[in-house]
Scaffold this motif. Structure first.
Motif, PDB file in Angstrom:
ATOM      1  N   ALA A   1      45.692  18.821  67.848  1.00 10.69           N
ATOM      2  CA  ALA A   1      45.511  17.978  66.655  1.00 10.69           C
ATOM      3  C   ALA A   1      46.689  17.027  66.479  1.00 10.69           C
ATOM      4  N   LEU A   2      47.873  17.509  66.814  1.00 12.37           N
ATOM      5  CA  LEU A   2      49.086  16.709  66.631  1.00 12.37           C
ATOM      6  C   LEU A   2      49.095  15.481  67.540  1.00 12.37           C
ATOM      7  N   PHE A   3      48.735  15.688  68.814  1.00 13.78           N
ATOM      8  CA  PHE A   3      48.796  14.587  69.774  1.00 13.78           C
ATOM      9  C   PHE A   3      47.451  13.859  69.921  1.00 13.78           C
ATOM     10  N   GLY A   4      46.391  14.396  69.303  1.00 14.52           N
ATOM     11  CA  GLY A   4      45.095  13.751  69.395  1.00 14.52           C
ATOM     12  C   GLY A   4      44.761  12.863  68.219  1.00 14.52           C
ATOM     13  N   SER A   5      45.586  12.914  67.183  1.00 13.83           N
ATOM     14  CA  SER A   5      45.337  12.107  65.990  1.00 13.83           C
ATOM     15  C   SER A   5      46.204  10.851  66.011  1.00 13.83           C
ATOM     16  N   GLY A   6      45.561   9.699  65.769  1.00  8.39           N
ATOM     17  CA  GLY A   6      46.319   8.460  65.734  1.00  8.39           C
ATOM     18  C   GLY A   6      47.335   8.423  64.612  1.00  8.39           C
ATOM     19  N   THR A   7      47.020   9.079  63.509  1.00  8.14           N
ATOM     20  CA  THR A   7      47.951   9.109  62.370  1.00  8.14           C
ATOM     21  C   THR A   7      49.239   9.832  62.740  1.00  8.14           C
ATOM     22  N   TYR A   8      49.089  11.008  63.363  1.00  7.92           N
ATOM     23  CA  TYR A   8      50.289  11.772  63.726  1.00  7.92           C
ATOM     24  C   TYR A   8      51.073  11.077  64.840  1.00  7.92           C
ATOM     25  N   VAL A   9      50.360  10.460  65.791  1.00  6.18           N
ATOM     26  CA  VAL A   9      51.057   9.732  66.860  1.00  6.18           C
ATOM     27  C   VAL A   9      51.855   8.571  66.277  1.00  6.18           C
ATOM     28  N   ARG A  10      51.286   7.914  65.257  1.00  4.31           N
ATOM     29  CA  ARG A  10      52.013   6.818  64.610  1.00  4.31           C
ATOM     30  C   ARG A  10      53.274   7.333  63.914  1.00  4.31           C
ATOM     31  N   VAL A  11      53.170   8.512  63.313  1.00  2.00           N
ATOM     32  CA  VAL A  11      54.361   9.105  62.685  1.00  2.00           C
ATOM     33  C   VAL A  11      55.437   9.375  63.727  1.00  2.00           C
TER      34      VAL A  11
END
Length: 286
Positions: free
Chosen positions: A56-66
């Protein structure tokens, strides 16, 4: 007799002197290793066993942007801090000791001021009606207030100010250890000031730059208060995301996974620095 004495100084087969280090090792094990292991376990068993939190951490664009925001701000803050801190450290290294002690004390004094107070002071300075925008408009440099707060520019300005002492301290130690005669010899040989800086002063000061740079970069990765107050909600960094994930969403598994990734990156950077400059030079020595 000497061999018997050395054996008496050891503890249960450990090398001589290990006994005196046992309290510190116990503290490190109790307050660092055990929490890290608990963090790792929680990231792979909460809410169910597996690697779904990392996915979930590396598959979400929101978290990757963070993550990108965090590493971008940390890199920019480190680079700007080095550029600003180097002349200050060089001035401290060459000025008379009495005057140098006074200036050094003023720099250290800023570290003793409450972090929240310093961050709120920057909020006052950087807002649209703050001192900086008013001064620039009064001088005719700009006609509209600059957006200096609630964005990454405000975070960078505030964090550079806060991180400066952590860059200056190791640099001063390294620069004071450089023999001034090397620069005089370079000048006598016809080197220009810039050439003497590029070929002598800069290479000799690299251990201090590496030590201070790593310290500033790692601290910037995990900073919470300044990015939260100066960056706004649209420019979240990793520490703020971890806090919100745990406190607001009560998602301990995802928060633990993000914290563990941050820890792994920090340890990897330290290992790279040790590999490149060595353990003793990594501490700022030469």
């Amino acid at each position: 007799m000497q061999g018997n004495s050395l054996r008496r100084g050891s503890v249960a087969g450990l090398p001589a002197g290990s006994g005196s280090a046992l309290p510190a090792l116990l503290l490190v094990g109790l307050f660092f290793i055990v929490p890290v292991v608990a963090l790792l376990l929680r990231s792979v068993i909460d809410p169910e066993p597996g690697l779904q939190n990392y996915a979930a951490l590396f598959g979400s664009g929101t978290y990757v942007r963070v993550f990108l925001n965090t590493f971008l701000v940390a890199a920019v803050v480190t680079a700007v801090t080095i550029v600003v801190a180097f002349p200050v450290a060089w001035m401290l290294a060459i000025m008379p000791p009495a005057l140098g002690s006074i200036v050094f004390g003023i720099i250290i004094l800023s570290m003793w001021t409450n972090l929240l107070t310093r961050t709120y002071a920057w909020m006052v300075l950087l807002q649209r009606t703050g001192v900086i925008n008013r001064a620039l408009m009064g001088l005719g440099i700009i006609h509209e207030p600059l957006p200096l707060i609630n964005n990454l520019a405000g975070v960078t300005i505030g964090m550079v100010y806060i991180m400066l002492p952590f860059m200056i301290l190791p640099l001063v130690g390294t620069l004071r250890a450089i023999d001034p005669m090397t620069l005089r010899a370079a000048a006598l040989c016809g080197a220009s000031p810039f050439e003497a800086f590029r070929r002598i002063l800069l290479p000799l000061s690299l251990p201090g730059i590496a030590a201070g740079g790593l310290m500033v970069f790692v601290m910037s990765l995990g900073y919470f208060v300044t990015p939260a107050l100066l960056g706004g909600t649209s420019n979240m960094m990793l520490a703020e995301m971890i806090a919100q994930t745990v406190q607001s969403l009560l998602n301990w598994g995802l928060g633990s996974a993000a914290a563990f990734v941050l820890l792994v990156v920090t340890m990897a950077l330290y290992a790279i620095q040790l590999r490149l400059v060595g353990a003793r030079r990594a501490g700022g020595g030469i």
